[in-house]
Design an enzyme around this catalytic site. Structure first.
Site, mmCIF file in Angstrom:
data_model
loop_
_atom_site.group_PDB
_atom_site.id
_atom_site.type_symbol
_atom_site.label_atom_id
_atom_site.label_comp_id
_atom_site.label_asym_id
_atom_site.label_seq_id
_atom_site.Cartn_x
_atom_site.Cartn_y
_atom_site.Cartn_z
ATOM 1 N N LYS A 238 0.907 -1.199 -0.078
ATOM 2 C CA LYS A 238 -0.171 -0.088 0.013
ATOM 3 C C LYS A 238 0.881 1.193 0.115
ATOM 4 O O LYS A 238 0.673 2.224 -0.695
ATOM 5 C CB LYS A 238 -1.080 0.021 1.241
ATOM 6 C CG LYS A 238 -2.098 -1.022 1.352
ATOM 7 C CD LYS A 238 -2.941 -1.041 2.616
ATOM 8 C CE LYS A 238 -2.133 -1.010 3.785
ATOM 9 N NZ LYS A 238 -1.594 -2.576 4.240
ATOM 10 N N ARG B 148 -9.582 0.788 8.854
ATOM 11 C CA ARG B 148 -9.522 -0.638 9.145
ATOM 12 C C ARG B 148 -10.619 -1.438 9.952
ATOM 13 O O ARG B 148 -10.528 -2.487 10.145
ATOM 14 C CB ARG B 148 -8.216 -0.900 9.691
ATOM 15 C CG ARG B 148 -6.955 -1.066 8.877
ATOM 16 C CD ARG B 148 -5.810 -0.869 9.785
ATOM 17 N NE ARG B 148 -4.715 -1.547 9.721
ATOM 18 C CZ ARG B 148 -3.619 -1.022 9.254
ATOM 19 N NH1 ARG B 148 -3.454 0.220 8.852
ATOM 20 N NH2 ARG B 148 -2.413 -1.799 8.831
ATOM 21 N N ARG C 118 11.462 -6.626 4.924
ATOM 22 C CA ARG C 118 11.328 -5.217 5.144
ATOM 23 C C ARG C 118 11.885 -4.918 6.629
ATOM 24 O O ARG C 118 12.442 -3.958 7.138
ATOM 25 C CB ARG C 118 10.058 -4.719 5.015
ATOM 26 C CG ARG C 118 9.550 -3.335 5.292
ATOM 27 C CD ARG C 118 8.289 -2.667 4.888
ATOM 28 N NE ARG C 118 7.283 -3.039 6.125
ATOM 29 C CZ ARG C 118 6.006 -2.742 5.867
ATOM 30 N NH1 ARG C 118 5.701 -2.397 4.600
ATOM 31 N NH2 ARG C 118 5.116 -2.956 6.988
ATOM 32 N N ARG D 263 11.417 -1.646 12.137
ATOM 33 C CA ARG D 263 9.853 -1.718 12.672
ATOM 34 C C ARG D 263 10.006 -3.028 13.426
ATOM 35 O O ARG D 263 9.872 -4.123 12.921
ATOM 36 C CB ARG D 263 8.826 -1.622 11.463
ATOM 37 C CG ARG D 263 8.558 -0.467 11.109
ATOM 38 C CD ARG D 263 7.533 -0.201 10.113
ATOM 39 N NE ARG D 263 6.187 -1.054 10.534
ATOM 40 C CZ ARG D 263 5.184 -0.763 9.637
ATOM 41 N NH1 ARG D 263 5.360 -0.347 8.569
ATOM 42 N NH2 ARG D 263 3.964 -1.361 10.294
ATOM 43 N N ARG E 120 -0.966 -9.330 13.134
ATOM 44 C CA ARG E 120 -1.908 -8.178 12.217
ATOM 45 C C ARG E 120 -2.631 -8.863 11.143
ATOM 46 O O ARG E 120 -3.519 -8.284 10.761
ATOM 47 C CB ARG E 120 -0.577 -7.342 11.542
ATOM 48 C CG ARG E 120 0.114 -6.760 12.701
ATOM 49 C CD ARG E 120 1.478 -6.276 12.314
ATOM 50 N NE ARG E 120 1.660 -5.517 11.240
ATOM 51 C CZ ARG E 120 2.848 -5.319 10.590
ATOM 52 N NH1 ARG E 120 3.903 -5.988 10.773
ATOM 53 N NH2 ARG E 120 2.969 -4.526 9.381
HETATM 54 P P1 AMP Z 1 0.628 0.136 8.993
HETATM 55 O O1 AMP Z 1 1.888 1.064 8.816
HETATM 56 O O2 AMP Z 1 -0.462 0.405 8.106
HETATM 57 O O3 AMP Z 1 0.807 -1.482 8.550
HETATM 58 O O4 AMP Z 1 0.279 0.282 10.406
HETATM 59 C C1 AMP Z 1 1.015 -0.084 11.573
HETATM 60 C C2 AMP Z 1 0.091 -0.346 12.640
HETATM 61 O O5 AMP Z 1 -0.223 0.881 12.969
HETATM 62 C C3 AMP Z 1 -0.785 -1.270 12.914
HETATM 63 O O6 AMP Z 1 -0.652 -2.620 13.166
HETATM 64 C C4 AMP Z 1 -1.844 -0.704 13.909
HETATM 65 O O7 AMP Z 1 -1.357 -1.133 15.336
HETATM 66 C C5 AMP Z 1 -1.739 0.597 13.866
HETATM 67 N N1 AMP Z 1 -2.675 1.371 12.880
HETATM 68 C C6 AMP Z 1 -2.402 2.021 11.458
HETATM 69 N N2 AMP Z 1 -3.668 2.162 11.094
HETATM 70 C C7 AMP Z 1 -4.578 1.954 11.662
HETATM 71 C C8 AMP Z 1 -6.074 2.204 11.914
HETATM 72 N N3 AMP Z 1 -6.726 2.673 10.698
HETATM 73 N N4 AMP Z 1 -6.684 1.680 12.748
HETATM 74 C C9 AMP Z 1 -6.073 1.011 13.876
HETATM 75 N N5 AMP Z 1 -4.769 0.995 13.962
HETATM 76 C C10 AMP Z 1 -4.089 1.320 13.129
#
Ligand code: AMP
Length: 191
Positions: free
Chosen positions: A14, A89, A128, A134, A146
């Site tokens: 994404k 989400r 990654r 991370r 996740r």
């Molecule tokens: P990402 O970078 O999109 O993979 O997000 C990393 C982490 O951020 C996720 O595993 C969640 O803990 C948190 N996170 C990101 N976006 C959301 C969202 N829309 N709702 C809830 N948690 C989020």
């Protein structure tokens, strides 16, 4: 104005694709994951609220996430549109987004899911994790958690957006260029 939601499991690409689409279509890219990481890095109160959830690979609570997203949209008036990456989400987030943007006379034009299978994604994420630093990318059990969060809370949004005739799915396996082309063709065909 064009507003897009990019869906996909962690590692689906994404963020990578949003960076290309934002340049092609002149959009503002909002990644809630990036916003949380920025807040954690800068030790803000919001970062503190999010950190324990992110560390485990759990979703951050809706209220915190929705408020942050709305503030970020409000910080960007007069734009050509947004790419929402990693938001919504949950169904509550999707409903809140609809209410929020309708109040601004805006709409979501399309939600696009990047599809790839779990084993490919785990491999991508672990790779990654070697360079991103991370912690949620470095531990397979957190990665699987996740995915579980995605299946339980995010995957049902397919029905939500199909009900609005806005759901599209794109094969997320292939070279970065191939996937960008698939997405670009789809977005152009929306008009
Ligand atoms: P990402 O970078 O999109 O993979 O997000 C990393 C982490 O951020 C996720 O595993 C969640 O803990 C948190 N996170 C990101 N976006 C959301 C969202 N829309 N709702 C809830 N948690 C989020």
């Amino acid at each position: 104005m064009i507003n897009l939601v990019l869906f996909g499991k962690p590692g689906a690409g994404k963020g990578t694709q949003a960076a290309f689409l934002k340049a092609t279509f002149n959009l503002v890219h909002i990644s809630t994951g990036d916003l949380f990481r920025y807040n954690i890095k800068n030790k803000t109160a919001l970062g503190q609220k999010a950190q324990s959830f992110m560390d485990k690979g759990d979703l951050v609570p809706d209220r915190v996430t929705i408020e942050m997203l709305e503030a970020e949209v409000d910080r960007n008036p007069e734009v050509k549109g947004f790419i929402f990456d990693g938001f919504p989400r949950t169904k509550a987030q999707a409903q809140a987004l609809d209410v929020f943007i309708e109040a601004k006379n805006m709409k979501i034009n399309a939600t696009i899911a990047l599809e790839a299978n779990d084993d490919i994604l785990v491999k991508r994420l672990l790779e990654r994790g070697e360079t991103s630093g991370r912690s949620d990318d470095q531990d397979e059990s957190k990665i699987r958690n996740r995915f579980d969060e995605y299946k339980l809370k995010t995957a049902p949004l397919k029905d939500y957006y199909e009900g609005q005739h806005k759901f599209h799915s794109v094969n997320g396996i292939g070279s970065i260029n191939e996937i960008t082309e698939r997405l670009t063709n789809l977005i152009v065909s929306l008009n």
